[in-house]
Design a protein around this motif. Structure first.
Motif, PDB file in Angstrom:
ATOM      1  N   HIS A 100     -12.961  18.008  48.171  1.00 41.99           N
ATOM      2  CA  HIS A 100     -13.021  16.411  47.476  1.00 41.99           C
ATOM      3  C   HIS A 100     -11.813  16.266  46.288  1.00 41.99           C
ATOM      4  N   ASP A 101     -10.681  17.061  46.331  1.00 41.89           N
ATOM      5  CA  ASP A 101      -9.885  16.919  45.533  1.00 41.89           C
ATOM      6  C   ASP A 101     -10.315  17.105  43.981  1.00 41.89           C
ATOM      7  N   ARG A 102     -11.485  17.966  43.814  1.00 43.34           N
ATOM      8  CA  ARG A 102     -11.687  18.391  42.518  1.00 43.34           C
ATOM      9  C   ARG A 102     -11.043  19.864  42.325  1.00 43.34           C
ATOM     10  N   LEU A 103     -11.027  20.130  40.938  1.00 44.06           N
ATOM     11  CA  LEU A 103     -10.361  21.516  40.639  1.00 44.06           C
ATOM     12  C   LEU A 103     -11.355  22.621  41.000  1.00 44.06           C
ATOM     13  N   THR A 104     -10.736  23.600  41.567  1.00 41.77           N
ATOM     14  CA  THR A 104     -11.630  24.682  42.071  1.00 41.77           C
ATOM     15  C   THR A 104     -11.868  25.839  40.918  1.00 41.77           C
ATOM     16  N   PRO A 105     -12.809  26.607  40.937  1.00 43.16           N
ATOM     17  CA  PRO A 105     -12.985  27.673  39.814  1.00 43.16           C
ATOM     18  C   PRO A 105     -11.667  28.544  39.586  1.00 43.16           C
ATOM     19  N   ASP A 106     -11.004  28.519  40.657  1.00 44.50           N
ATOM     20  CA  ASP A 106      -9.591  29.492  40.431  1.00 44.50           C
ATOM     21  C   ASP A 106      -8.760  28.789  39.612  1.00 44.50           C
ATOM     22  N   VAL A 107      -8.762  27.577  39.321  1.00 44.55           N
ATOM     23  CA  VAL A 107      -7.971  26.939  38.169  1.00 44.55           C
ATOM     24  C   VAL A 107      -8.462  27.688  36.989  1.00 44.55           C
ATOM     25  N   VAL A 213     -23.498  34.836  29.626  1.00 44.61           N
ATOM     26  CA  VAL A 213     -22.550  35.762  29.093  1.00 44.61           C
ATOM     27  C   VAL A 213     -21.826  35.211  27.959  1.00 44.61           C
ATOM     28  N   CYS A 214     -21.195  33.955  28.143  1.00 43.81           N
ATOM     29  CA  CYS A 214     -20.496  33.265  27.166  1.00 43.81           C
ATOM     30  C   CYS A 214     -21.155  32.215  26.295  1.00 43.81           C
ATOM     31  N   ALA A 215     -22.287  31.644  26.716  1.00 48.44           N
ATOM     32  CA  ALA A 215     -23.000  30.607  26.235  1.00 48.44           C
ATOM     33  C   ALA A 215     -22.517  29.091  26.227  1.00 48.44           C
ATOM     34  N   TRP A 216     -21.321  29.034  26.940  1.00 47.47           N
ATOM     35  CA  TRP A 216     -20.761  27.898  27.046  1.00 47.47           C
ATOM     36  C   TRP A 216     -21.753  27.046  28.134  1.00 47.47           C
ATOM     37  N   PRO A 217     -21.554  25.747  28.230  1.00 50.30           N
ATOM     38  CA  PRO A 217     -22.373  24.842  29.378  1.00 50.30           C
ATOM     39  C   PRO A 217     -21.846  25.416  30.820  1.00 50.30           C
ATOM     40  N   LEU A 218     -22.785  25.823  31.487  1.00 49.43           N
ATOM     41  CA  LEU A 218     -22.639  26.264  33.040  1.00 49.43           C
ATOM     42  C   LEU A 218     -22.257  24.705  33.802  1.00 49.43           C
ATOM     43  N   GLU A 219     -21.426  25.106  34.664  1.00 48.07           N
ATOM     44  CA  GLU A 219     -20.930  24.113  35.446  1.00 48.07           C
ATOM     45  C   GLU A 219     -22.157  23.552  36.550  1.00 48.07           C
ATOM     46  N   VAL A 220     -22.298  22.305  36.558  1.00 48.55           N
ATOM     47  CA  VAL A 220     -23.413  21.833  37.690  1.00 48.55           C
ATOM     48  C   VAL A 220     -22.626  21.258  38.792  1.00 48.55           C
ATOM     49  N   TYR A 229     -16.121  30.416  34.417  1.00 53.10           N
ATOM     50  CA  TYR A 229     -15.363  31.759  34.586  1.00 53.10           C
ATOM     51  C   TYR A 229     -16.039  32.684  35.682  1.00 53.10           C
ATOM     52  N   ARG A 230     -15.421  32.909  36.534  1.00 52.12           N
ATOM     53  CA  ARG A 230     -15.951  33.573  37.595  1.00 52.12           C
ATOM     54  C   ARG A 230     -16.668  34.852  37.413  1.00 52.12           C
ATOM     55  N   ARG A 279     -11.712  28.981  26.803  1.00 54.00           N
ATOM     56  CA  ARG A 279     -11.125  29.742  27.893  1.00 54.00           C
ATOM     57  C   ARG A 279     -10.140  30.715  27.221  1.00 54.00           C
ATOM     58  N   PHE A 280      -9.707  30.434  26.053  1.00 56.85           N
ATOM     59  CA  PHE A 280      -8.578  31.257  25.415  1.00 56.85           C
ATOM     60  C   PHE A 280      -9.340  32.177  24.277  1.00 56.85           C
ATOM     61  N   VAL A 281     -10.459  31.601  23.477  1.00 55.03           N
ATOM     62  CA  VAL A 281     -11.086  32.255  22.540  1.00 55.03           C
ATOM     63  C   VAL A 281     -12.445  32.848  22.779  1.00 55.03           C
ATOM     64  N   VAL A 282     -13.186  32.108  23.522  1.00 53.34           N
ATOM     65  CA  VAL A 282     -14.587  32.293  23.735  1.00 53.34           C
ATOM     66  C   VAL A 282     -14.869  33.434  24.619  1.00 53.34           C
ATOM     67  N   VAL A 283     -13.996  33.231  25.902  1.00 52.60           N
ATOM     68  CA  VAL A 283     -14.330  34.016  27.338  1.00 52.60           C
ATOM     69  C   VAL A 283     -13.623  35.656  26.813  1.00 52.60           C
ATOM     70  N   PRO A 284     -12.530  35.716  26.117  1.00 50.50           N
ATOM     71  CA  PRO A 284     -12.112  37.064  25.693  1.00 50.50           C
ATOM     72  C   PRO A 284     -12.831  37.640  24.792  1.00 50.50           C
ATOM     73  N   GLY A 285     -13.214  36.673  23.833  1.00 51.34           N
ATOM     74  CA  GLY A 285     -13.881  37.038  22.706  1.00 51.34           C
ATOM     75  C   GLY A 285     -15.497  37.681  23.131  1.00 51.34           C
ATOM     76  N   ALA A 286     -16.049  37.067  24.149  1.00 50.64           N
ATOM     77  CA  ALA A 286     -17.458  37.316  24.487  1.00 50.64           C
ATOM     78  C   ALA A 286     -17.310  38.853  24.767  1.00 50.64           C
ATOM     79  N   GLY A 287     -16.191  39.436  25.631  1.00 52.46           N
ATOM     80  CA  GLY A 287     -15.862  40.722  25.863  1.00 52.46           C
ATOM     81  C   GLY A 287     -15.637  41.714  24.758  1.00 52.46           C
ATOM     82  N   GLU A 288     -14.899  41.073  23.891  1.00 52.23           N
ATOM     83  CA  GLU A 288     -14.612  41.954  22.749  1.00 52.23           C
ATOM     84  C   GLU A 288     -15.836  42.169  21.680  1.00 52.23           C
ATOM     85  N   LEU A 289     -16.553  41.271  21.637  1.00 51.04           N
ATOM     86  CA  LEU A 289     -17.525  41.237  20.781  1.00 51.04           C
ATOM     87  C   LEU A 289     -18.557  42.321  21.420  1.00 51.04           C
TER      88      LEU A 289
END
Ligand SMILES: [Zn+2]
Length: 390
Positions: A100-107, A213-220, A229-230, A279-289
């Motif tokens: 459907h020409d939407r971005l995939t999670p790979d992006v 894991v990261c508390a950001w809104p899930l994609e629907v 973030y898969r 993507r650049f602060v929360v995702v890696p930060g969730a792992g670091e914390l």
């Protein structure tokens, strides 16, 4: 002609990186072409970047040919197909646009490792999100610019932890947390929850769910929800509430480790961090914390991001002291390339989900100090035991 795009390095690996960065940006522009009239010019500019990187007579030569390529695995582009580097399957298997020409999670998986400042149309700067066009370091520096200026390590750590622990919430709740904790947060960083992260139960009732894991809104997507973030792998199905206005529930769809099911929250006055900061602060930060808290539970003393982020964790365990830089890359080749370009100031640690990359990194960079989360936690346990024995 393209020297100013190319920069000082121009080997096959760097050209491949430019192709992926331009492909990501073209995919984003294509997905929003209905909303932004200059998006097609951006796709054309990115076609130019891809053509320049491929050289004459190779690869897609028109915007429509490039878009067709983005619906297939990136590995089919000549820059991958002819390189013989099939082992980087994380990137070669990635498809950027769905049917459907939407971005995939790979992006969202790849962008952190590949986004580059490429020359594009000036107009695009207004609508292209920073995460498609800036280096990760640049976005992080921008997010913390005002904190770094004050040179206060405590403020910096408190505010960075705040963003990681609270990437979304109601405006009221966030404002109260900010006033009680005294952290300095740039509120511009929070925006309304994007439409594809909301579930509309009725025309005027919408809900969102925080990622476990990261508390950001899930994609629907239809009735299915999951994190963009898969590696945050839980997938749930929406169970509508008893009445149209009552709270919907979730059931787990995957077989993976059991995680708590997040509870639906009303969209009303909810906000979340911008996708770049997430993507650049929360995702890696969730792992670091997570690692920091696990080590503290073992009995170690941990300092996060010492010297305003010289590296990730300073760990004191018994008589021993450790400096750790956590690296969570989808593409092991990008990781190796980044480690070559910018040698780390601490020992590299691969988190549990990425421990399988150890052999490849060690073979490519034999003198690099690198460990895995499992080995490091054993090392810390031994150091603590040694401390208790003396
Ligand atoms: Zn997540």
């Amino acid at each position: 002609m393209n020297e100013w795009i190319t920069g000082p390095r121009d080997d096959a690996g760097e050209r491949r990186r430019r192709v992926v960065a331009a492909a990501l940006r073209a995919a984003y522009a294509w997905s929003v072409r209905g909303r932004f009239p200059t998006a097609m010019r951006e796709v054309a500019m990115m076609t130019g970047v891809v053509m320049e990187a491929h050289g004459p007579g190779r690869g897609p030569v028109s915007p429509s040919a490039l878009i067709d390529c983005l619906r297939d695995p990136l590995g089919e582009l000549p820059t991958f197909a002819e390189s013989g580097e099939t082992e980087d399957s994380a990137v070669a298997d990635a498809v950027l646009l769905d049917s459907h020409d939407r971005l995939t999670p790979d992006v969202h998986d790849l962008v952190c490792e590949y986004a580059l400042p490429l020359a594009g149309t000036i107009e695009a700067e207004a609508w292209l999100p920073t995460w498609t066009r800036m280096h990760a370091d640049h976005i992080r520096r921008q997010a913390f610019a005002s904190l770094i200026e004050t040179r206060s390590q405590d403020d910096y750590v408190a505010s960075r932890k705040f963003l990681i622990d609270h990437p979304a919430g109601s405006r009221e709740e966030l404002a109260e947390l900010v006033s009680t904790t005294g952290v300095r947060v740039v509120f511009r960083g929070y925006t309304e929850i994007p439409a594809d992260q909301q579930y509309h139960a009725t025309s005027d009732t919408a809900w969102w769910w925080p990622c476990p894991v990261c508390a950001w809104p899930l994609e629907v997507t239809g009735r299915t929800v999951r994190c963009r973030y898969r590696p945050h792998a839980s997938v749930f199905r929406i169970v509508p509430g008893r009445s149209p206005r009552s709270r919907p529930g979730l059931t787990a769809l995957d077989e993976g480790p059991r995680v708590a099911r997040p509870e639906a929250r009303p969209v009303n006055d909810a906000v979340c961090l911008d996708a770049g900061v997430w993507r650049f602060v929360v995702v890696p930060g969730a792992g670091e914390l997570r690692l920091c808290r696990a080590l503290e539970k073992q009995g170690a003393q941990v300092r996060m991001w010492p010297d305003l982020d010289s590296y990730d964790l300073h760990v004191l365990a018994g008589p021993d002291e450790f400096r750790i830089d956590m690296k969570e890359y989808r593409s092991v080749h990008r990781l190796i390339d980044d480690l070559r370009t910018k040698p780390p100031r601490a020992r590299v640690l691969l988190p549990q989900t990425h421990e399988h990359q150890w052999d490849v990194v060690k073979a490519a960079l034999p003198s690099l100090a690198i460990t895995t989360e499992t080995r490091f936690r054993t090392e810390v346990r031994r150091a603590l035991k040694k401390g208790r024995a003396t």
